[in-house]
Every structure is written in C-alpha cells, then in structure tokens.
Write an enzyme that holds these catalytic residues in place. Structure first.
Site, PDB file in Angstrom:
ATOM      1  N   GLY A   1     -27.104  23.492  51.235  1.00 27.57           N
ATOM      2  CA  GLY A   1     -27.166  22.177  51.869  1.00 27.57           C
ATOM      3  C   GLY A   1     -28.425  21.403  51.482  1.00 27.57           C
TER       4      GLY A   1
ATOM      5  N   ILE B   1     -31.424  20.538  53.098  1.00 29.34           N
ATOM      6  CA  ILE B   1     -32.762  21.120  53.250  1.00 29.34           C
ATOM      7  C   ILE B   1     -32.822  22.482  52.555  1.00 29.34           C
ATOM      8  CG2 ILE B   1     -34.551  21.807  54.903  1.00 29.34           C
ATOM      9  CD1 ILE B   1     -33.146  19.898  56.948  1.00 29.34           C
TER      10      ILE B   1
ATOM     11  N   LYS C   1     -24.418  19.504  61.884  1.00 31.40           N
ATOM     12  CA  LYS C   1     -25.632  18.786  62.297  1.00 31.40           C
ATOM     13  C   LYS C   1     -25.436  17.330  62.700  1.00 31.40           C
ATOM     14  CE  LYS C   1     -26.685  17.133  57.691  1.00 31.40           C
ATOM     15  NZ  LYS C   1     -27.694  16.732  56.739  1.00 31.40           N
TER      16      LYS C   1
ATOM     17  N   SER D   1     -34.776  21.559  65.872  1.00 31.06           N
ATOM     18  CA  SER D   1     -34.800  20.115  65.648  1.00 31.06           C
ATOM     19  C   SER D   1     -35.593  19.448  66.758  1.00 31.06           C
ATOM     20  CB  SER D   1     -33.353  19.606  65.678  1.00 31.06           C
ATOM     21  OG  SER D   1     -33.322  18.210  65.804  1.00 31.06           O
TER      22      SER D   1
ATOM     23  N   TYR E   1     -24.508  18.831  69.927  1.00 35.10           N
ATOM     24  CA  TYR E   1     -25.365  19.337  68.838  1.00 35.10           C
ATOM     25  C   TYR E   1     -26.711  19.791  69.393  1.00 35.10           C
ATOM     26  CZ  TYR E   1     -28.687  19.190  64.965  1.00 35.10           C
ATOM     27  OH  TYR E   1     -29.693  19.501  64.078  1.00 35.10           O
TER      28      TYR E   1
ATOM     29  N   LYS F   1     -28.744  23.674  69.616  1.00 38.40           N
ATOM     30  CA  LYS F   1     -30.108  24.023  69.176  1.00 38.40           C
ATOM     31  C   LYS F   1     -30.920  24.576  70.339  1.00 38.40           C
ATOM     32  CE  LYS F   1     -29.795  22.872  64.832  1.00 38.40           C
ATOM     33  NZ  LYS F   1     -29.666  23.917  63.835  1.00 38.40           N
TER      34      LYS F   1
ATOM     35  N   PHE G   1     -38.582  17.064  62.440  1.00 41.75           N
ATOM     36  CA  PHE G   1     -38.439  15.678  62.882  1.00 41.75           C
ATOM     37  C   PHE G   1     -37.417  14.993  61.955  1.00 41.75           C
ATOM     38  CE2 PHE G   1     -40.869  15.030  66.719  1.00 41.75           C
ATOM     39  CZ  PHE G   1     -41.243  16.348  66.920  1.00 41.75           C
TER      40      PHE G   1
HETATM   41  P1  NAD Z   1     -26.469  20.494  55.554  1.00 44.70           P
HETATM   42  O1  NAD Z   1     -25.173  20.233  56.218  1.00 44.70           O
HETATM   43  O2  NAD Z   1     -26.771  19.780  54.293  1.00 44.70           O
HETATM   44  O3  NAD Z   1     -26.649  22.062  55.303  1.00 44.70           O
HETATM   45  C1  NAD Z   1     -26.078  23.027  56.142  1.00 44.70           C
HETATM   46  C2  NAD Z   1     -25.393  24.047  55.260  1.00 44.70           C
HETATM   47  O4  NAD Z   1     -24.804  25.053  56.080  1.00 44.70           O
HETATM   48  C3  NAD Z   1     -24.268  23.454  54.416  1.00 44.70           C
HETATM   49  O5  NAD Z   1     -24.433  23.886  53.081  1.00 44.70           O
HETATM   50  C4  NAD Z   1     -22.986  24.032  55.030  1.00 44.70           C
HETATM   51  O6  NAD Z   1     -21.980  24.207  54.069  1.00 44.70           O
HETATM   52  C5  NAD Z   1     -23.494  25.341  55.601  1.00 44.70           C
HETATM   53  N1  NAD Z   1     -22.752  25.865  56.753  1.00 44.70           N
HETATM   54  C6  NAD Z   1     -22.380  25.206  57.879  1.00 44.70           C
HETATM   55  N2  NAD Z   1     -21.755  26.059  58.716  1.00 44.70           N
HETATM   56  C7  NAD Z   1     -21.742  27.279  58.110  1.00 44.70           C
HETATM   57  C8  NAD Z   1     -21.245  28.571  58.460  1.00 44.70           C
HETATM   58  N3  NAD Z   1     -20.610  28.785  59.622  1.00 44.70           N
HETATM   59  N4  NAD Z   1     -21.424  29.608  57.596  1.00 44.70           N
HETATM   60  C9  NAD Z   1     -22.055  29.413  56.414  1.00 44.70           C
HETATM   61  N5  NAD Z   1     -22.528  28.211  56.018  1.00 44.70           N
HETATM   62  C10 NAD Z   1     -22.376  27.164  56.846  1.00 44.70           C
HETATM   63  O7  NAD Z   1     -27.614  20.212  56.653  1.00 44.70           O
HETATM   64  P2  NAD Z   1     -29.189  20.106  56.477  1.00 44.70           P
HETATM   65  O8  NAD Z   1     -29.578  18.699  56.688  1.00 44.70           O
HETATM   66  O9  NAD Z   1     -29.618  20.812  55.251  1.00 44.70           O
HETATM   67  O10 NAD Z   1     -29.638  20.891  57.782  1.00 44.70           O
HETATM   68  C11 NAD Z   1     -29.943  22.284  57.749  1.00 44.70           C
HETATM   69  C12 NAD Z   1     -30.274  22.738  59.152  1.00 44.70           C
HETATM   70  O11 NAD Z   1     -31.359  21.965  59.652  1.00 44.70           O
HETATM   71  C13 NAD Z   1     -29.134  22.577  60.156  1.00 44.70           C
HETATM   72  O12 NAD Z   1     -29.145  23.692  61.029  1.00 44.70           O
HETATM   73  C14 NAD Z   1     -29.510  21.327  60.911  1.00 44.70           C
HETATM   74  O13 NAD Z   1     -28.997  21.317  62.214  1.00 44.70           O
HETATM   75  C15 NAD Z   1     -31.028  21.410  60.914  1.00 44.70           C
HETATM   76  N6  NAD Z   1     -31.681  20.097  61.055  1.00 44.70           N
HETATM   77  C16 NAD Z   1     -31.386  19.108  60.179  1.00 44.70           C
HETATM   78  C17 NAD Z   1     -31.969  17.847  60.337  1.00 44.70           C
HETATM   79  C18 NAD Z   1     -31.635  16.722  59.406  1.00 44.70           C
HETATM   80  O14 NAD Z   1     -31.895  15.570  59.764  1.00 44.70           O
HETATM   81  N7  NAD Z   1     -31.100  16.970  58.211  1.00 44.70           N
HETATM   82  C19 NAD Z   1     -32.865  17.620  61.398  1.00 44.70           C
HETATM   83  C20 NAD Z   1     -33.177  18.668  62.254  1.00 44.70           C
HETATM   84  C21 NAD Z   1     -32.562  19.920  62.074  1.00 44.70           C
HETATM   85  N1  UFG Z   2     -31.111   3.246  62.491  1.00 47.07           N
HETATM   86  C1  UFG Z   2     -30.797   1.935  62.228  1.00 47.07           C
HETATM   87  N2  UFG Z   2     -29.686   1.666  61.483  1.00 47.07           N
HETATM   88  C2  UFG Z   2     -28.878   2.644  60.998  1.00 47.07           C
HETATM   89  C3  UFG Z   2     -29.209   4.008  61.264  1.00 47.07           C
HETATM   90  C4  UFG Z   2     -30.334   4.259  62.034  1.00 47.07           C
HETATM   91  O1  UFG Z   2     -31.509   1.015  62.648  1.00 47.07           O
HETATM   92  O2  UFG Z   2     -27.865   2.343  60.343  1.00 47.07           O
HETATM   93  C5  UFG Z   2     -32.309   3.535  63.278  1.00 47.07           C
HETATM   94  C6  UFG Z   2     -32.011   4.285  64.563  1.00 47.07           C
HETATM   95  O3  UFG Z   2     -31.756   3.384  65.610  1.00 47.07           O
HETATM   96  C7  UFG Z   2     -33.322   5.058  64.767  1.00 47.07           C
HETATM   97  C8  UFG Z   2     -33.832   5.306  63.342  1.00 47.07           C
HETATM   98  O4  UFG Z   2     -33.131   4.392  62.514  1.00 47.07           O
HETATM   99  O5  UFG Z   2     -34.227   4.234  65.417  1.00 47.07           O
HETATM  100  C9  UFG Z   2     -33.567   6.714  62.867  1.00 47.07           C
HETATM  101  O6  UFG Z   2     -32.195   7.018  63.095  1.00 47.07           O
HETATM  102  P1  UFG Z   2     -31.510   8.323  62.504  1.00 47.07           P
HETATM  103  O7  UFG Z   2     -30.084   8.307  62.938  1.00 47.07           O
HETATM  104  O8  UFG Z   2     -31.783   8.431  61.038  1.00 47.07           O
HETATM  105  O9  UFG Z   2     -32.342   9.501  63.191  1.00 47.07           O
HETATM  106  P2  UFG Z   2     -32.541   9.888  64.718  1.00 47.07           P
HETATM  107  O10 UFG Z   2     -34.012   9.925  64.955  1.00 47.07           O
HETATM  108  O11 UFG Z   2     -31.739   9.048  65.615  1.00 47.07           O
HETATM  109  O12 UFG Z   2     -31.922  11.348  64.772  1.00 47.07           O
HETATM  110  C10 UFG Z   2     -32.194  12.317  63.749  1.00 47.07           C
HETATM  111  C11 UFG Z   2     -31.026  13.292  63.668  1.00 47.07           C
HETATM  112  C12 UFG Z   2     -30.954  14.092  64.941  1.00 47.07           C
HETATM  113  C13 UFG Z   2     -32.256  14.764  65.203  1.00 47.07           C
HETATM  114  C14 UFG Z   2     -33.390  13.751  65.220  1.00 47.07           C
HETATM  115  C15 UFG Z   2     -34.700  14.444  65.354  1.00 47.07           C
HETATM  116  O13 UFG Z   2     -29.827  12.600  63.447  1.00 47.07           O
HETATM  117  O14 UFG Z   2     -30.008  15.114  64.787  1.00 47.07           O
HETATM  118  O15 UFG Z   2     -33.373  13.009  64.003  1.00 47.07           O
HETATM  119  O16 UFG Z   2     -34.793  15.430  64.354  1.00 47.07           O
HETATM  120  F1  UFG Z   2     -32.231  15.349  66.410  1.00 47.07           F
END
Ligand code: NAD
Ligand code: UFG
Length: 338
Positions: free
Chosen positions: A10, A12, A84, A124, A150, A154, A179
């Site tokens: 994925g 990250i 996520k 998260s 979601y 977490k 973040f």
């Molecule tokens: P992503 O969806 O790109 O990566 C997640 C990966 O997990 C994917 O490759 C997916 O195929 C795999 N996956 C999902 N369910 C699975 C399962 N049951 N078995 C095996 N593989 C599985 O997401 P990401 O943005 O890389 O996020 C990684 C982690 O970080 C997640 O747990 C997410 O909740 C957490 N996180 C992400 C963000 C963000 O903004 N991207 C913020 C905070 C926390």
């Molecule tokens: N925003 C806009 N226009 C858009 C999308 C977002 O103005 O089209 C604004 C939102 O209102 C917010 C900021 O951009 O003020 C960031 O929004 P995101 O949706 O990118 O991120 P959030 O902070 O709302 O949430 C994200 C993840 C959550 C996670 C959180 C903290 O989606 O899962 O960061 O890690 F919990």
C-alpha cells in the site's frame, strides 16, 4: 532485522519498504492486494535495487499467517494492513470491523504462538477524535475518542494491545499515531493511488491539477483559524517511512505498549497547502470555497516530542517538498498504477 510487513504494497507500506531496505533490513510483505497493486512493489525494486518478497494473502486467514510464521523467523512485524476510509467505514461498518479487528486478532494470536512479540502498529490521529483547542498540540496523553467505525477499529485495537501487553511483559508494541501522510517518493515512481474520487485533500488537489477533477472545494473558510480554513499536521510519507525504521531500531528496547505521535508538530491550513501546491506547479489550482464538511475539526496537530525523545526521529521535509513530490508522482502517473 527480518521484518514482516502486512499491507506493505500500500501507500505507506511501499515507501516504508524502501526506507527499511536502505537500513539493511530483509522484508516479506503479506498483502491481499485489496487496495494496492503488485506494481508498487516492482517499483520499490527499481528504487531500492531489491524487490520485497510478496506473499499474497489475508491477515485474517489463519492458515496463511501460520504457515508464513512456521516457515520463517521474523524479528518484528510492521502492521499496516487494514481498510482506512472514514466515509466508507460509516456505510460498511461490518467490513471494517471484520477486516481491521478480526484480521488483526488473528495476526496477534499467531505472533504470540510463534514467540514473535515485536510489533509496530499503524494507528492514527483519528484516536484523538475531534480535539479540543486546549489539547493542542496533541500529546499522546490527550483524551481518546472514536467518531466513526474506522476510528473505533484503531482505538479498539490500541486497547487490545494495551491489555495484552499489560498481561504479558514479553510484548514490545509501538502504536504509531500518524497525522496526515501526504506526498510521494522523490523519484515519482511510487505514491498514493486512491480508488475512485479521493476524499483526502492532497490526492484531490493532485487530481485537479492533472485534469482528472474540475476543481477543489475548500470545506469552509469561516473556521476559528488565522485564515479561516482548517489546520492539519501534514507529514511527508518518506518522513513517515523513516519513522518506522527508527521504530524498528528501538522496538526491542521499549517494553509494553507505547503510543507515539508521528507528525511534524506544526499546523498548516488548507489555504496554505493550496498555495504551496501552486508554488510547486507554477500555476493556479482551480478551487472554490464551499460549506464546512460535517465532522471536521478546526485544527489538529501533534506534539511530536515523544518521537524525538524515544526514537530520535523528527520530520525533515516541509510542505513545499510534500507538494512537489505529490505532483511529480501524479504528473508522471496520471492514472496511478493503472
Ligand atoms: P493502503 O490502503 O494504501 O494500504 C493498506 C494495505 O493493506 C493495502 O495494500 C491493502 O491491500 C492491504 N490490506 C487491507 N486489508 C488487508 C488484509 N485483510 N490482509 C492483507 N492485506 C490487507 O493504506 P495506507 O494509507 O498505506 O495506510 C496503511 C495503514 O496506516 C492503515 O492501517 C491505515 O489505517 C493507517 N493510517 C493511514 C493514514 C493515511 O492517511 N494514509 C493515516 C493514519 C493511519
Ligand atoms: N479538505 C477540503 N477539501 C477536500 C478534502 C479535504 O477542504 O476536498 C479539507 C478538510 O476539510 C480538512 C483538510 O482538508 O480540513 C484535511 O482533510 P483530509 O480528509 O485530507 O484529512 P482529515 O484530517 O480529515 O483526516 C485524515 C484521515 C483520517 C485520519 C486523520 C488523522 O482521512 O483517517 O487524517 O490522521 F484519522
């Protein structure tokens, strides 16, 4: 170290594979490819000179996890796998509970059965709920709350890990509370590839810039912030990846279950991020002001001092770098990995 990376294909995870290879670790990725492409790992190979071993399978499938842990000795697990998307979790709560919670319970159970107790978990900032202004910047001790399924997954998994490590001192668990991860590897070869119309700000911005979407709507300019738009703590995904490598170096020394914020420690407004993006691309980004988005917090940013103190890690890349790298990825790959 020999590392098992769940969800390593994925967004990250793929960036973390590069940073972990650079630090000399061996990597096996366990991913069911439900939200990723094996192409991401081929590209990791192009950048790192080494392709991670990929086991296509589900963390909730005990036979897969068991046979993997039977066949190989790992020193630590980085557990990214999970769904996520906040909005999707509201319409499909069951899928989120099963995939994130049941899947992780199977993984944890097989880990302890195999004597594998070093775990780095993707938590998260969502576990802080909608933070009150007096709690900013957010310390790890700030009140916790879940606002959607979601977030519940977490928070609940954090609780499970706290209880398990209180009961069994063998566990070493780092709960990394990310973040807002944005940006992409500077090569432009890997980056964020969301399915459908993005909900998050940065992929929405890059898809507007590349012409896939018409214009960005900024959700409100009447928030109680200096420019009226919401403030977040954006973190470059390569800084985040390096945070995992720093965590790997320390996990065996940190017994129990330790929450650690991974953020920059400073807030950037939506309007400021749009301005940085326009600077990175050298052209205006079509955007308009719309109403506030339900459930948004005015401001959310980390106190990042524990990560520095315990892991010796802090962010290095600023919002200009985040925008430049996100744009390079999107412009080189207008349709993502497709
Ligand atoms: P992503 O969806 O790109 O990566 C997640 C990966 O997990 C994917 O490759 C997916 O195929 C795999 N996956 C999902 N369910 C699975 C399962 N049951 N078995 C095996 N593989 C599985 O997401 P990401 O943005 O890389 O996020 C990684 C982690 O970080 C997640 O747990 C997410 O909740 C957490 N996180 C992400 C963000 C963000 O903004 N991207 C913020 C905070 C926390
Ligand atoms: N925003 C806009 N226009 C858009 C999308 C977002 O103005 O089209 C604004 C939102 O209102 C917010 C900021 O951009 O003020 C960031 O929004 P995101 O949706 O990118 O991120 P959030 O902070 O709302 O949430 C994200 C993840 C959550 C996670 C959180 C903290 O989606 O899962 O960061 O890690 F919990």
């Amino acid at each position: 170290m020999n590392i098992l990376v769940t969800g390593g294909a994925g967004y990250i995870g793929s960036h973390t594979c590069i940073a972990a290879f650079a630090a000399g670790h061996e990597i096996t990725v366990l991913d069911n490819l439900s939200n990723s492409s094996p192409e991401a790992l081929r590209r990791v190979g192009k950048i790192a000179g080494k392709v991670p071993r990929l086991v296509v399978g589900d963390i909730g499938d005990r036979s897969v996890v068991k046979s993997l842990l039977d066949s190989e000795k790992f020193d630590a697990v980085i557990h990214f796998a999970g769904y996520k998307a906040v909005g999707e979790s509201v319409s499909k709560p069951w899928e989120y509970y099963v995939n994130n919670i049941s899947g992780t319970l199977v993984l944890l159970d097989e880990m302890r059965r195999h004597g594998l107790y070093n775990l780095i978990f993707s938590s998260s900032a969502t576990v802080y709920g909608n933070p009150l202004p007096e709690n900013l910047p957010l310390k790890e001790s700030a009140p916790l709350a879940a606002l959607n399924p979601y977030g519940q997954t977490k928070l609940w998994l954090e609780d499970v890990m706290r209880a398990m490590s209180a009961a069994d001192p063998a566990w070493h668990i780092l709960l990394l509370r990310y973040f807002n991860p944005v940006g992409a590897h500077e090569s432009g070869l890997i980056g964020e590839d969301p399915a459908g119309i993005p909900n998050n700000l940065m992929p929405y911005i890059t898809q507007v810039a590349v012409g896939r979407l018409k214009e960005l709507t900024i959700f409100g300019d009447d928030w109680p912030t200096p420019d009226g738009t919401c403030i977040r703590d954006y973190i470059h995904v390569c800084d985040l990846a390096e945070g995992h490598v720093a965590a790997l170096a320390k996990v065996a020394e940190l017994p129990g279950c330790t929450p650690i914020n991974l953020g920059s420690g400073s807030g950037v407004s939506v309007a400021q991020l749009v301005a940085s993006f326009e600077k990175a691309t050298g052209r205006p980004l079509p955007h308009k002001i719309g109403p506030r988005r339900a459930g948004d917090a005015a401001a959310c940013y980390a106190d990042a001092s524990r990560a520095l103190e315990l892991l010796g890690w802090k962010t290095k890349r600023d919002s200009d770098a985040m925008c430049r790298d996100a744009w390079r990825w999107q412009s080189m790959n207008p349709k993502g990995y497709k």
